[in-house]
Design a protein around this motif. Structure first.
Motif, PDB file in Angstrom:
ATOM      1  N   GLY A 363       2.284 -11.945 -24.091  1.00  0.00           N
ATOM      2  CA  GLY A 363       3.211 -10.974 -24.658  1.00  0.00           C
ATOM      3  C   GLY A 363       3.276  -9.688 -23.866  1.00  0.00           C
ATOM      4  N   GLN A 364       2.534  -9.589 -22.773  1.00  0.00           N
ATOM      5  CA  GLN A 364       2.531  -8.393 -21.943  1.00  0.00           C
ATOM      6  C   GLN A 364       2.840  -8.749 -20.495  1.00  0.00           C
ATOM      7  OE1 GLN A 364      -1.130  -6.209 -22.319  1.00  0.00           O
ATOM      8  NE2 GLN A 364      -0.841  -5.778 -24.515  1.00  0.00           N
ATOM      9  N   THR A 365       3.256  -7.731 -19.751  1.00  0.00           N
ATOM     10  CA  THR A 365       3.504  -7.893 -18.326  1.00  0.00           C
ATOM     11  C   THR A 365       2.406  -7.178 -17.547  1.00  0.00           C
ATOM     12  OG1 THR A 365       5.907  -7.997 -18.644  1.00  0.00           O
ATOM     13  CG2 THR A 365       5.113  -7.458 -16.435  1.00  0.00           C
ATOM     14  N   THR A 366       1.739  -7.952 -16.710  1.00  0.00           N
ATOM     15  CA  THR A 366       0.681  -7.399 -15.865  1.00  0.00           C
ATOM     16  C   THR A 366       1.172  -7.390 -14.431  1.00  0.00           C
ATOM     17  OG1 THR A 366      -1.076  -8.214 -17.321  1.00  0.00           O
ATOM     18  CG2 THR A 366      -1.681  -7.692 -15.039  1.00  0.00           C
ATOM     19  N   ALA A 367       1.161  -6.232 -13.796  1.00  0.00           N
ATOM     20  CA  ALA A 367       1.628  -6.095 -12.422  1.00  0.00           C
ATOM     21  C   ALA A 367       0.446  -5.973 -11.480  1.00  0.00           C
ATOM     22  CB  ALA A 367       2.535  -4.880 -12.290  1.00  0.00           C
ATOM     23  N   LEU A 368       0.581  -6.609 -10.334  1.00  0.00           N
ATOM     24  CA  LEU A 368      -0.421  -6.524  -9.276  1.00  0.00           C
ATOM     25  C   LEU A 368       0.184  -5.758  -8.107  1.00  0.00           C
ATOM     26  CD1 LEU A 368      -1.618 -10.255  -9.311  1.00  0.00           C
ATOM     27  CD2 LEU A 368      -2.725  -8.322 -10.430  1.00  0.00           C
ATOM     28  N   VAL A 369      -0.460  -4.671  -7.711  1.00  0.00           N
ATOM     29  CA  VAL A 369       0.051  -3.857  -6.608  1.00  0.00           C
ATOM     30  C   VAL A 369      -1.086  -3.543  -5.653  1.00  0.00           C
ATOM     31  CG1 VAL A 369       1.840  -2.837  -8.075  1.00  0.00           C
ATOM     32  CG2 VAL A 369      -0.351  -1.656  -7.787  1.00  0.00           C
ATOM     33  N   GLY A 370      -0.712  -3.093  -4.488  1.00  0.00           N
ATOM     34  CA  GLY A 370      -1.704  -2.721  -3.486  1.00  0.00           C
ATOM     35  C   GLY A 370      -1.162  -2.950  -2.095  1.00  0.00           C
ATOM     36  N   VAL A 525       3.117 -12.590 -18.448  1.00  0.00           N
ATOM     37  CA  VAL A 525       3.830 -12.359 -17.192  1.00  0.00           C
ATOM     38  C   VAL A 525       2.883 -11.691 -16.197  1.00  0.00           C
ATOM     39  CG1 VAL A 525       5.788 -11.249 -16.065  1.00  0.00           C
ATOM     40  CG2 VAL A 525       6.017 -12.090 -18.407  1.00  0.00           C
ATOM     41  N   LEU A 526       2.762 -12.335 -15.045  1.00  0.00           N
ATOM     42  CA  LEU A 526       1.968 -11.784 -13.949  1.00  0.00           C
ATOM     43  C   LEU A 526       2.914 -11.574 -12.781  1.00  0.00           C
ATOM     44  CD1 LEU A 526      -1.059 -11.143 -13.463  1.00  0.00           C
ATOM     45  CD2 LEU A 526      -1.258 -13.398 -12.396  1.00  0.00           C
ATOM     46  N   MET A 527       3.129 -10.330 -12.385  1.00  0.00           N
ATOM     47  CA  MET A 527       4.132 -10.056 -11.360  1.00  0.00           C
ATOM     48  C   MET A 527       3.562  -9.215 -10.232  1.00  0.00           C
ATOM     49  SD  MET A 527       6.695  -7.286 -13.185  1.00  0.00           S
ATOM     50  CE  MET A 527       7.770  -7.290 -11.744  1.00  0.00           C
ATOM     51  N   ILE A 528       4.093  -9.482  -9.048  1.00  0.00           N
ATOM     52  CA  ILE A 528       3.725  -8.747  -7.838  1.00  0.00           C
ATOM     53  C   ILE A 528       4.969  -8.034  -7.346  1.00  0.00           C
ATOM     54  CG2 ILE A 528       2.883  -8.962  -5.467  1.00  0.00           C
ATOM     55  CD1 ILE A 528       1.540 -11.587  -6.347  1.00  0.00           C
ATOM     56  N   ALA A 529       4.837  -6.775  -7.023  1.00  0.00           N
ATOM     57  CA  ALA A 529       5.999  -6.028  -6.524  1.00  0.00           C
ATOM     58  C   ALA A 529       5.528  -4.918  -5.611  1.00  0.00           C
ATOM     59  CB  ALA A 529       6.814  -5.464  -7.687  1.00  0.00           C
ATOM     60  N   HIS A 530       6.260  -4.758  -4.501  1.00  0.00           N
ATOM     61  CA  HIS A 530       5.992  -3.642  -3.610  1.00  0.00           C
ATOM     62  C   HIS A 530       6.808  -2.417  -4.034  1.00  0.00           C
ATOM     63  CE1 HIS A 530       4.492  -6.554  -0.322  1.00  0.00           C
ATOM     64  NE2 HIS A 530       3.479  -5.905  -0.845  1.00  0.00           N
ATOM     65  N   ARG A 531       7.964  -2.660  -4.688  1.00  0.00           N
ATOM     66  CA  ARG A 531       8.774  -1.542  -5.190  1.00  0.00           C
ATOM     67  C   ARG A 531       8.147  -1.071  -6.500  1.00  0.00           C
ATOM     68  NH1 ARG A 531      14.964  -3.825  -4.488  1.00  0.00           N
ATOM     69  NH2 ARG A 531      14.871  -4.290  -2.246  1.00  0.00           N
ATOM     70  N   CYS A 538       5.576  -1.712 -17.019  1.00  0.00           N
ATOM     71  CA  CYS A 538       4.649  -2.826 -17.275  1.00  0.00           C
ATOM     72  C   CYS A 538       3.521  -2.373 -18.210  1.00  0.00           C
ATOM     73  CB  CYS A 538       4.044  -3.317 -15.966  1.00  0.00           C
ATOM     74  SG  CYS A 538       5.219  -4.214 -14.934  1.00  0.00           S
ATOM     75  N   ASP A 539       3.010  -3.315 -18.992  1.00  0.00           N
ATOM     76  CA  ASP A 539       1.945  -3.012 -19.944  1.00  0.00           C
ATOM     77  C   ASP A 539       0.622  -2.722 -19.246  1.00  0.00           C
ATOM     78  OD1 ASP A 539       3.346  -3.738 -22.609  1.00  0.00           O
ATOM     79  OD2 ASP A 539       3.700  -5.487 -21.343  1.00  0.00           O
ATOM     80  N   GLU A 551      -8.150   0.272  -9.327  1.00  0.00           N
ATOM     81  CA  GLU A 551      -7.648   0.998 -10.505  1.00  0.00           C
ATOM     82  C   GLU A 551      -6.946   0.017 -11.431  1.00  0.00           C
ATOM     83  OE1 GLU A 551      -6.201   5.299  -8.984  1.00  0.00           O
ATOM     84  OE2 GLU A 551      -5.141   3.634  -8.044  1.00  0.00           O
ATOM     85  N   ARG A 552      -6.853   0.412 -12.705  1.00  0.00           N
ATOM     86  CA  ARG A 552      -6.060  -0.357 -13.660  1.00  0.00           C
ATOM     87  C   ARG A 552      -5.622   0.576 -14.780  1.00  0.00           C
ATOM     88  NH1 ARG A 552      -9.710  -5.027 -15.562  1.00  0.00           N
ATOM     89  NH2 ARG A 552     -10.887  -4.558 -13.673  1.00  0.00           N
ATOM     90  N   GLY A 553      -4.457   0.226 -15.384  1.00  0.00           N
ATOM     91  CA  GLY A 553      -3.935   1.037 -16.476  1.00  0.00           C
ATOM     92  C   GLY A 553      -2.422   0.989 -16.498  1.00  0.00           C
ATOM     93  N   THR A 554      -1.804   1.817 -17.324  1.00  0.00           N
ATOM     94  CA  THR A 554      -0.349   1.918 -17.345  1.00  0.00           C
ATOM     95  C   THR A 554       0.095   2.864 -16.226  1.00  0.00           C
ATOM     96  OG1 THR A 554      -0.389   3.792 -18.863  1.00  0.00           O
ATOM     97  CG2 THR A 554      -0.330   1.582 -19.846  1.00  0.00           C
ATOM     98  N   HIS A 555       1.406   2.956 -16.058  1.00  0.00           N
ATOM     99  CA  HIS A 555       1.949   3.838 -15.021  1.00  0.00           C
ATOM    100  C   HIS A 555       1.514   5.285 -15.264  1.00  0.00           C
ATOM    101  CE1 HIS A 555       4.827   5.770 -12.327  1.00  0.00           C
ATOM    102  NE2 HIS A 555       5.270   6.489 -13.360  1.00  0.00           N
TER     103      HIS A 555
END
Length: 586
Positions: A363-370, A525-531, A538-539, A551-555
């Motif tokens: 039920g949440q969207t988790t984004a992977l960035v780096g 939802v597991l999403m990767i984005a450079h933008r 995202c949650d 790091e982890r958390g909301t925006h």
């Protein structure tokens, strides 16, 4: 022998039995072709007896003609049986081998494909199986059939006269010694030749894939020269292989034929001393003219047989590679993805992920960035078990995914990767891949959600337009949207988005994000984005750096930390304001 054939050529149980039967029928065929020689000997003996010994009754030639017709019929029936049990059986087994390889490849972990390139696997599926087909239909039955029939004939001739039989086959050990020596010498050359051919195949594929770049590059001539050198290497290794095998084959053949001369010398001496009759001498002369044929076939097929062993080894390598196994009866009811102290390396000693622990909740969207190479795509691939996890665990519904059958697991995933794969088919069928029993209404709705309708309606045949190999007639953004439409159509509870909006313009990216927002309700939802602007809502945002979570958390939470995430976002905002002035300065 059946088990040895099965293991060497990766045959099915039935296929191994059919090949063994083919060897037996080939043996029978080799023996049957001696029948005319024996019949001719009987006719000559009868005529000699009549004229030399002046027997009153002349031989009945019509009787021998009848026997000749009967022999011809028997040889024909044996040949038909041999053809059926060699060629037809080999064709069936070749088809089974291709299907078996395709099934095996489907079950292999992606780590295997990381070690192999496309041209190598294509060569195994097409060229090596063709070589195997030729070997099973001709080389293997002829070689072993010739060997068995020769042993039987040798035993029979020793029964008639051991001196002549010994003279006839005295050169056989030397000939086969050279035969075996040729195998040892040619084996290494054969593998070098195979690898040289693969290098040419790789080079050609790379050349065709990068044709536009080749035309625009200053190094195009250098690349063509390198390709020519690879082709020349194939020529050299092929010639070396032919010479190495050819020398020993010619020596074996000529040494073997010396036995015929020895039969004449020894036989004449035995005949002169009254040890044997003229009929026994004639029998050996007649048989000697034919008995070498199966042995000669063995020698001349040596090169093809040795070559087939290389192809068989390449096929066997795939068949024996450990498959990804798991329980196909496991059912998942909740879809939190838990990474529990996961470490992973594509190559031993080079860890890509180090002790990664987080939960992507349903039920949440988790984004992977780096930064690039930090392990984002690796995490998404491990989540759906494209690779097995050697250290740590990935759990879904509390179950270790390493224990779930890969195909069963993937039923719960809709995946959109950065590299889109499309087929040379209609747009309709390319979208339908997401759900094989989808209705037309469902396919059109998925296309609408993925913002495909506008460009599809402009195509000559709409949804029935053929889009070419890997969708080459479409733009990058259009190809990506078709891939997203597949994910919408499958409507799986877990969605992986790896740079799903990378090739979209800002307007379509916004529309896709709105569609994804409608799609992700009650889903993981597991999403990767450079933008980074695309993941602000995202949650959970997981920030990776050099394979570890930094790091982890909301925006909002990450912006307050003043860490890597904030630094990356500020760099992106700064780069969006860059422009090139008329003097060529930034």
């Amino acid at each position: 022998m059946i088990q040895k054939l099965k293991k060497t050529y990766s045959l099915t149980d039935q296929g191994a039995k059919e090949v063994f039967i083919g060897i037996l029928t080939s043996t029978l065929h080799n023996i049957s072709i001696l029948f005319p020689t024996v019949l001719l000997f009987l006719v000559v003996s009868a005529l000699l007896s009549h004229y030399w010994q002046d027997t009153p009754d002349a031989p009945n030639l019509f009787f021998y003609w009848g026997i000749a017709l009967l022999v011809a019929g028997v040889i024909y029936l044996i040949y038909r049986l041999n053809y059926s049990k060699t060629y037809q059986s080999a064709y069936k087994e070749s088809a089974n081998t291709r299907i078996s390889l395709a099934e095996k490849l489907r079950k292999l972990p992606l780590s295997y494909f990381g070690k192999k390139d496309l041209s190598d696997l294509t060569s195994t599926l097409m060229n090596d199986t063709s070589v195997l087909e030729q070997s099973l239909s001709g080389d293997v039955p002829s070689l072993f059939g010739g060997l068995l029939s020769s042993i039987l004939v040798i035993a029979l001739l020793f029964f008639f006269n051991w001196q002549l039989a010994l003279a006839l086959f005295s050169t056989l050990p030397i000939a086969f010694g050279l035969f075996l020596l040729s195998f040892k010498i040619s084996d290494g050359i054969n593998w070098k030749n195979r690898n040289a051919k693969l290098a040419v195949s790789d080079g050609l594929q790379e050349f065709f894939d990068n044709m536009k770049l080749m035309h625009a590059s200053e190094k195009a001539e250098e690349y063509r020269t390198d390709l020519e050198n690879k082709v020349q290497k194939v020529v050299k290794t092929s010639m070396l292989y032919e010479v190495a095998v050819g020398i020993f084959i010619c020596l074996s053949y000529n040494i073997l034929r010396i036995g015929l001369v020895l039969v004449m010398v020894v036989g004449a001496n035995l005949l002169a001393n009254g040890v044997i009759s003229i009929y026994t001498f004639l029998l050996f002369l007649f048989v000697a003219s034919q008995v070498y044929d199966p042995l000669t076939t063995i020698i001349f097929r040596a090169g093809e047989f040795f070559h087939s062993l290389v192809s068989a080894a390449r096929i066997r390598e795939i068949e024996e590679y450990p498959s990804q196994e798991g329980d196909a009866n496991i059912r998942l009811n909740t879809f939190d993805i838990v990474f529990d102290h996961v470490s992973f390396a594509y190559n031993e000693g080079q860890e890509v992920l180090r002790n990664v622990t987080f939960t992507a909740k349903q039920g949440q969207t988790t984004a992977l960035v780096g930064p690039s190479g930090c392990g984002k795509s690796t995490i998404s691939r491990l989540a759906c078990r494209f690779w097995d996890i050697p250290k740590g665990k990935v759990l879904i519904d509390g179950k270790d995914i390493n224990k779930i059958d890969p195909e069963t697991l993937l039923q719960y995933f809709s995946i959109v990767f950065q590299d889109v794969v499309l087929f040379n088919d209609t747009i309709y069928n390319n979208i339908k891949i997401g759900k094989k029993d989808a209705t037309e209404t469902e396919i059109r709705e998925a296309a609408r959600l993925a913002q495909c309708e506008e460009f599809i309606e402009k195509l000559p045949d709409g949804y029935q337009t053929i889009i070419g190999e890997n969708g080459k007639t479409l733009s990058g953004g259009e190809r990506q949207r078709i891939s997203i439409a597949r994910a919408f159509l499958k409507d799986a509870p877990i969605i992986l988005l790896d740079e799903a909006t990378a090739s979209l313009d800002p307007e379509n990216e916004t529309l896709i994000q709105e569609a994804i927002s409608r799609l992700v309700k009650d889903k993981t939802v597991l999403m990767i984005a450079h933008r980074l602007r695309s993941i602000e809502n995202c949650d959970q945002i997981i920030v990776l750096n050099q394979g570890s979570i930094s790091e982890r958390g909301t925006h909002q939470e990450l912006m307050q930390k003043d860490g890597l995430y904030r630094h990356m976002l500020e760099l992106q905002k700064e780069s969006s304001n860059w422009n090139l002035n008329t003097e060529g300065r930034i």
